[in-house]
Design a protein around this motif. Structure first.
Motif, mmCIF file in Angstrom:
data_model
loop_
_atom_site.group_PDB
_atom_site.id
_atom_site.type_symbol
_atom_site.label_atom_id
_atom_site.label_comp_id
_atom_site.label_asym_id
_atom_site.label_seq_id
_atom_site.Cartn_x
_atom_site.Cartn_y
_atom_site.Cartn_z
ATOM 1 N N TRP A 1 0.844 -1.202 0.000
ATOM 2 C CA TRP A 1 0.000 0.000 0.000
ATOM 3 C C TRP A 1 0.876 1.248 0.000
ATOM 4 O O TRP A 1 0.632 2.194 -0.747
ATOM 5 C CB TRP A 1 -0.918 -0.016 1.225
ATOM 6 N N TYR A 2 1.904 1.246 0.839
ATOM 7 C CA TYR A 2 2.808 2.391 0.922
ATOM 8 C C TYR A 2 3.496 2.627 -0.424
ATOM 9 O O TYR A 2 3.547 3.746 -0.925
ATOM 10 C CB TYR A 2 3.849 2.155 2.024
ATOM 11 N N ALA A 3 4.035 1.575 -1.003
ATOM 12 C CA ALA A 3 4.765 1.706 -2.269
ATOM 13 C C ALA A 3 3.836 2.092 -3.422
ATOM 14 O O ALA A 3 4.218 2.886 -4.281
ATOM 15 C CB ALA A 3 5.491 0.408 -2.588
ATOM 16 N N SER A 4 2.634 1.554 -3.428
ATOM 17 C CA SER A 4 1.727 1.813 -4.562
ATOM 18 C C SER A 4 1.324 3.277 -4.660
ATOM 19 O O SER A 4 0.954 3.742 -5.735
ATOM 20 C CB SER A 4 0.478 0.941 -4.450
ATOM 21 N N LYS A 5 1.412 4.008 -3.563
ATOM 22 C CA LYS A 5 1.077 5.430 -3.580
ATOM 23 C C LYS A 5 2.230 6.287 -4.094
ATOM 24 O O LYS A 5 2.062 7.472 -4.339
ATOM 25 C CB LYS A 5 0.714 5.909 -2.165
ATOM 26 N N ARG A 6 3.427 5.671 -4.247
ATOM 27 C CA ARG A 6 4.611 6.465 -4.542
ATOM 28 C C ARG A 6 5.374 6.064 -5.808
ATOM 29 O O ARG A 6 6.005 6.896 -6.424
ATOM 30 C CB ARG A 6 5.557 6.391 -3.343
#
Length: 158
Positions: free
Chosen positions: A73-78
């Motif tokens: 989730w963290y990576a998919s936003k960035r």
């Protein structure tokens, strides 16, 4: 955001980029190692618990699954998600994963619903094998589509 604060606190503890890079590499190793340890613990639990409780061994996957969801989730936003390289893991890691997976499945077969029904046992084993093959077959295709979707979504944000 909570996760950004957590990451920044981690980065503040680093003296330089080299140390940060080494810690990144260490956490990559940790992720692979913890996945194998979780699977090994699930296998051991499936054999030491009484047959009525072997399904409790699934709980060993909860922390790993939760961590994977949070990281994704963290990576998919960035960033655009990376290409999947299943065979990039070491051979030892792959062999251990297969061994622990078989040991876990064998322990799960002690559950009364399985042990009393050869059809349920065969269906579970065949379903596991077919699912593994299907996942390996479509993983690359799904990843490419997801990467294209990420490019479009992140391109719209910028």
């Amino acid at each position: 955001m909570f996760m950004d604060t957590y990451v920044e606190r981690f980065r503040e503890g680093m003296d330089d980029e080299f140390q940060l890079d080494v810690m990144y590499r260490a956490y990559v190793i940790f992720a692979g190692f913890s996945a194998n340890v979780s699977l090994a613990c699930a296998a051991v639990l499936s054999w030491i618990l009484p047959p009525d409780y072997v399904l409790v061994s699934y709980i060993m996957g909860v922390p790993l699954f939760a961590g994977e969801i949070a990281a994704s989730w963290y990576a998919s936003k960035r960033v655009i998600r990376p290409r999947i390289n299943v065979w990039g893991r070491s051979r030892l890691s792959l062999v251990l994963t297969i061994i622990w997976g078989i040991a876990w499945m064998a322990g799960l077969m002690r559950f009364p619903a399985y042990s009393e029904s050869p059809i349920a046992t065969r269906a579970t084993i065949i379903g596991s094998i077919v699912s593994f093959i299907m996942i390996m077959a479509i993983l690359k295709w799904v990843n490419e589509r997801a990467r294209a979707w990420d490019r479009k979504r992140l391109g719209d944000i910028e």
